[in-house]
Design a protein around this motif. Structure first.
Motif, PDB file in Angstrom:
ATOM      1  N   LEU A 109      38.089  44.016  33.688  1.00 27.92           N
ATOM      2  CA  LEU A 109      39.283  44.517  32.998  1.00 27.92           C
ATOM      3  C   LEU A 109      40.311  45.041  33.984  1.00 27.92           C
ATOM      4  N   ALA A 110      39.829  45.795  34.972  1.00 23.47           N
ATOM      5  CA  ALA A 110      40.740  46.326  35.982  1.00 23.47           C
ATOM      6  C   ALA A 110      41.403  45.203  36.756  1.00 23.47           C
ATOM      7  N   MET A 111      40.630  44.208  37.127  1.00 25.99           N
ATOM      8  CA  MET A 111      41.186  43.076  37.881  1.00 25.99           C
ATOM      9  C   MET A 111      42.158  42.279  37.017  1.00 25.99           C
ATOM     10  N   HIS A 112      41.856  42.159  35.735  1.00 27.41           N
ATOM     11  CA  HIS A 112      42.780  41.456  34.839  1.00 27.41           C
ATOM     12  C   HIS A 112      44.137  42.134  34.810  1.00 27.41           C
ATOM     13  N   TYR A 113      44.155  43.433  34.590  1.00 27.42           N
ATOM     14  CA  TYR A 113      45.441  44.112  34.459  1.00 27.42           C
ATOM     15  C   TYR A 113      46.202  44.133  35.783  1.00 27.42           C
ATOM     16  N   ARG A 114      45.502  44.023  36.895  1.00 27.46           N
ATOM     17  CA  ARG A 114      46.204  43.937  38.178  1.00 27.46           C
ATOM     18  C   ARG A 114      46.771  42.547  38.407  1.00 27.46           C
ATOM     19  N   TRP A 115      45.979  41.501  38.174  1.00 28.70           N
ATOM     20  CA  TRP A 115      46.384  40.168  38.625  1.00 28.70           C
ATOM     21  C   TRP A 115      46.991  39.307  37.524  1.00 28.70           C
ATOM     22  N   SER A 116      46.602  39.481  36.297  1.00 26.86           N
ATOM     23  CA  SER A 116      47.224  38.691  35.233  1.00 26.86           C
ATOM     24  C   SER A 116      48.676  39.100  35.022  1.00 26.86           C
ATOM     25  N   TYR A 117      49.018  40.328  35.406  1.00 24.93           N
ATOM     26  CA  TYR A 117      50.388  40.824  35.290  1.00 24.93           C
ATOM     27  C   TYR A 117      51.040  40.990  36.664  1.00 24.93           C
ATOM     28  N   ARG A 118      50.592  40.188  37.595  1.00 23.58           N
ATOM     29  CA  ARG A 118      51.109  40.310  38.958  1.00 23.58           C
ATOM     30  C   ARG A 118      52.626  40.171  39.007  1.00 23.58           C
ATOM     31  N   ASP A 119      53.195  39.254  38.235  1.00 24.48           N
ATOM     32  CA  ASP A 119      54.638  39.000  38.312  1.00 24.48           C
ATOM     33  C   ASP A 119      55.453  40.211  37.888  1.00 24.48           C
ATOM     34  N   ARG A 120      54.870  41.123  37.104  1.00 16.79           N
ATOM     35  CA  ARG A 120      55.598  42.297  36.636  1.00 16.79           C
ATOM     36  C   ARG A 120      55.399  43.522  37.539  1.00 16.79           C
ATOM     37  N   PRO A 167      42.887  38.047  25.260  1.00 12.52           N
ATOM     38  CA  PRO A 167      43.121  38.885  24.072  1.00 12.52           C
ATOM     39  C   PRO A 167      41.932  39.758  23.708  1.00 12.52           C
ATOM     40  N   ALA A 168      40.719  39.217  23.828  1.00 15.63           N
ATOM     41  CA  ALA A 168      39.524  40.004  23.521  1.00 15.63           C
ATOM     42  C   ALA A 168      39.317  41.105  24.553  1.00 15.63           C
ATOM     43  N   LEU A 169      39.585  40.807  25.831  1.00 12.59           N
ATOM     44  CA  LEU A 169      39.477  41.817  26.876  1.00 12.59           C
ATOM     45  C   LEU A 169      40.422  42.983  26.608  1.00 12.59           C
ATOM     46  N   GLU A 170      41.656  42.648  26.285  1.00 15.46           N
ATOM     47  CA  GLU A 170      42.641  43.705  26.076  1.00 15.46           C
ATOM     48  C   GLU A 170      42.339  44.514  24.821  1.00 15.46           C
ATOM     49  N   ALA A 171      41.805  43.860  23.797  1.00 14.39           N
ATOM     50  CA  ALA A 171      41.407  44.605  22.592  1.00 14.39           C
ATOM     51  C   ALA A 171      40.251  45.537  22.906  1.00 14.39           C
ATOM     52  N   SER A 172      39.311  45.077  23.721  1.00 11.81           N
ATOM     53  CA  SER A 172      38.189  45.916  24.132  1.00 11.81           C
ATOM     54  C   SER A 172      38.687  47.149  24.869  1.00 11.81           C
ATOM     55  N   TYR A 173      39.613  46.948  25.789  1.00  6.28           N
ATOM     56  CA  TYR A 173      40.147  48.076  26.547  1.00  6.28           C
ATOM     57  C   TYR A 173      40.900  49.045  25.641  1.00  6.28           C
ATOM     58  N   GLY A 174      41.639  48.513  24.689  1.00  5.73           N
ATOM     59  CA  GLY A 174      42.350  49.377  23.752  1.00  5.73           C
ATOM     60  C   GLY A 174      41.405  50.260  22.960  1.00  5.73           C
ATOM     61  N   GLU A 175      40.281  49.684  22.523  1.00  2.99           N
ATOM     62  CA  GLU A 175      39.297  50.476  21.778  1.00  2.99           C
ATOM     63  C   GLU A 175      38.683  51.561  22.660  1.00  2.99           C
ATOM     64  N   LEU A 176      38.412  51.224  23.910  1.00  2.00           N
ATOM     65  CA  LEU A 176      37.848  52.215  24.812  1.00  2.00           C
ATOM     66  C   LEU A 176      38.844  53.339  25.079  1.00  2.00           C
ATOM     67  N   ALA A 269      30.800  51.620  24.536  1.00  5.90           N
ATOM     68  CA  ALA A 269      30.206  51.129  25.780  1.00  5.90           C
ATOM     69  C   ALA A 269      29.016  50.206  25.498  1.00  5.90           C
ATOM     70  N   PHE A 270      28.127  50.626  24.628  1.00  5.17           N
ATOM     71  CA  PHE A 270      26.959  49.794  24.329  1.00  5.17           C
ATOM     72  C   PHE A 270      27.373  48.486  23.661  1.00  5.17           C
ATOM     73  N   ALA A 271      28.283  48.556  22.706  1.00  5.56           N
ATOM     74  CA  ALA A 271      28.673  47.354  21.967  1.00  5.56           C
ATOM     75  C   ALA A 271      29.400  46.357  22.857  1.00  5.56           C
ATOM     76  N   HIS A 272      30.282  46.841  23.717  1.00 12.22           N
ATOM     77  CA  HIS A 272      31.110  45.932  24.501  1.00 12.22           C
ATOM     78  C   HIS A 272      30.389  45.399  25.735  1.00 12.22           C
ATOM     79  N   TRP A 273      29.531  46.210  26.331  1.00 10.48           N
ATOM     80  CA  TRP A 273      28.813  45.770  27.537  1.00 10.48           C
ATOM     81  C   TRP A 273      27.534  45.019  27.193  1.00 10.48           C
ATOM     82  N   GLY A 274      26.938  45.315  26.051  1.00  8.47           N
ATOM     83  CA  GLY A 274      25.628  44.789  25.713  1.00  8.47           C
ATOM     84  C   GLY A 274      25.460  43.286  25.856  1.00  8.47           C
TER      85      GLY A 274
END
Length: 385
Positions: A109-120, A167-176, A269-274
């Protein structure tokens, strides 16, 4: 070397350096941080470690320690106060689990928000990476930084970050973020009035990438401001807030209790990592079964190479309505096993209370994950026990 001084080699934008730095600050031990381009680090420290990695800490005794978990273990054993180990046995299991969750699950998730939005956030990232490049004019360092950034951005597919799953990654992060923010509205730290391994583990991704990089920092500040304030609190020896009159004593809850709001964090944590860590365990067990001679000390690696985050094969599994495909992550299994060992040592009413907690938060299956061989760390790498 300063008398009694720890030295940490890292960079400001490093995920795991953020975890170690926060711990050193909170522990109050004398330390200095050195950028990883330091000639001593490259010429003397890295050859001792055996591969390029940050952070690395040198103790006042001259020992070179790599991996944030080992760094914290070493200092905790030698410096008893302030004590970051919860007194309750169930509390200790929870702290160790959240340390593993934060240090491993949130890496993609951390790597996604760094590199998927690199242009911004290109200029910010280039400037941060350039800080670790020595002896060049600034413009040239920015150019070299861009090349390094492209290399790191190329790790995303191996981490499972693709257009189909974003989209699923970002929804997971939003819930956390939502459950964390609700918790930090009531408590300064995850287990109550003082930090523990749980806080340091979550600090790894939630600071350097998600609270500093412009795009995710804006998201955190505008949707979970109490989480952002926690990242500030974790980087200060003492930060006085008027929000927590019930935690003026700076203590863990008495009677092995947990903050009620923490159960929602555990459930996420259990639901998303499991699903992912179950797939990691199955892949690891298949890999072990395929080895000709899996003696203790066998390197955990698909190709026999020393790696910071090795894998033993690719995995595919259903996750939150999408199919996650990525390299397996044995380090997650090693880290989770620390919490499992604490849980296995419980008996009587302690074991019953942990069982009830896992039942309420959906964690029984994850905590029961088993590998056919133990994974241990030796000489800065994972090997079979």
């Amino acid at each position: 070397m300063g008398h009694g001084e720890y030295v940490m080699w890292g960079t400001p934008h490093s995920l795991y350096a953020g975890k170690a730095r926060s711990y050193l600050i909170k522990k109050g031990v004398p330390y200095r941080e050195v950028i990883a381009s330091d000639p001593e680090f490259l010429g003397q420290i890295i050859p001792q470690v055996g591969h390029m990695v940050i952070p690395v800490v040198r103790t006042p005794q001259g020992e070179v320690v790599q991996d944030t978990t080992d760094i914290i273990d070493r200092i905790e054993a030698r410096t008893p106060t302030p004590d970051f180990t919860p007194p309750g046995p169930v509390q200790r299991v929870v702290a160790a689990f959240l340390d593993a969750f934060g240090s491993n699950y949130l890496l993609p998730l951390a790597m996604h928000y760094r590199w998927s939005y690199r242009d911004r956030q290109e200029l910010f990232l280039r400037t941060e990476f350039a800080r670790a490049i020595p002896r060049m004019p600034h413009a040239q360092r920015l150019e070299v930084a861009g090349q390094l950034m492209t290399k790191f951005a190329g790790f995303l597919p191996n981490l499972g970050v693709t257009e189909a799953v974003i989209p699923a990654l970002e929804a997971s992060y939003g819930e956390l973020l939502a459950v964390l923010d609700a918790h930090f509205q009531a408590h300064p730290y995850l287990l109550g009035g003082r930090p523990s391994l749980a806080d340091f583990g979550l600090m790894a991704p939630l600071y350097a990438h998600l609270a500093r990089d412009p795009v995710p920092a804006f998201l955190m500040k505008t949707t979970a401001p109490s989480v952002f304030r926690w990242t500030e609190r974790m980087n200060a020896p003492a930060l006085v807030d008027t929000d927590y009159p019930d935690h003026a004593d700076g203590a863990f809850p008495a009677g092995d209790a947990l903050p009620e709001t923490l159960e929602a964090v555990l459930a996420v944590a259990f639901a998303h990592w499991g699903p992912g860590i179950l797939a990691d365990a199955a892949c690891f067990n298949r890999w072990v079964a395929g080895l000709d001679n899996p003696v203790p000390g066998t390197l955990v690696s698909h190709n026999g190479a020393r790696q910071v985050h090795p894998h033993v094969g690719r995995i595919s599994y259903p996750w939150r309505g999408v199919t996650m495909e990525r390299a397996s992550h044995p380090h997650s299994l090693w880290h989770l096993a620390r919490a499992q060992a604490l849980a296995a040592a419980l008996d009587g009413t302690d074991a019953a209370r942990l069982s009830a907690l896992l039942e309420r938060t959906g964690g029984a299956e994850v905590m029961a994950i088993a590998t056919t061989r133990p994974i241990v760390r030796e000489n800065n790498v994972l090997v079979l026990g």
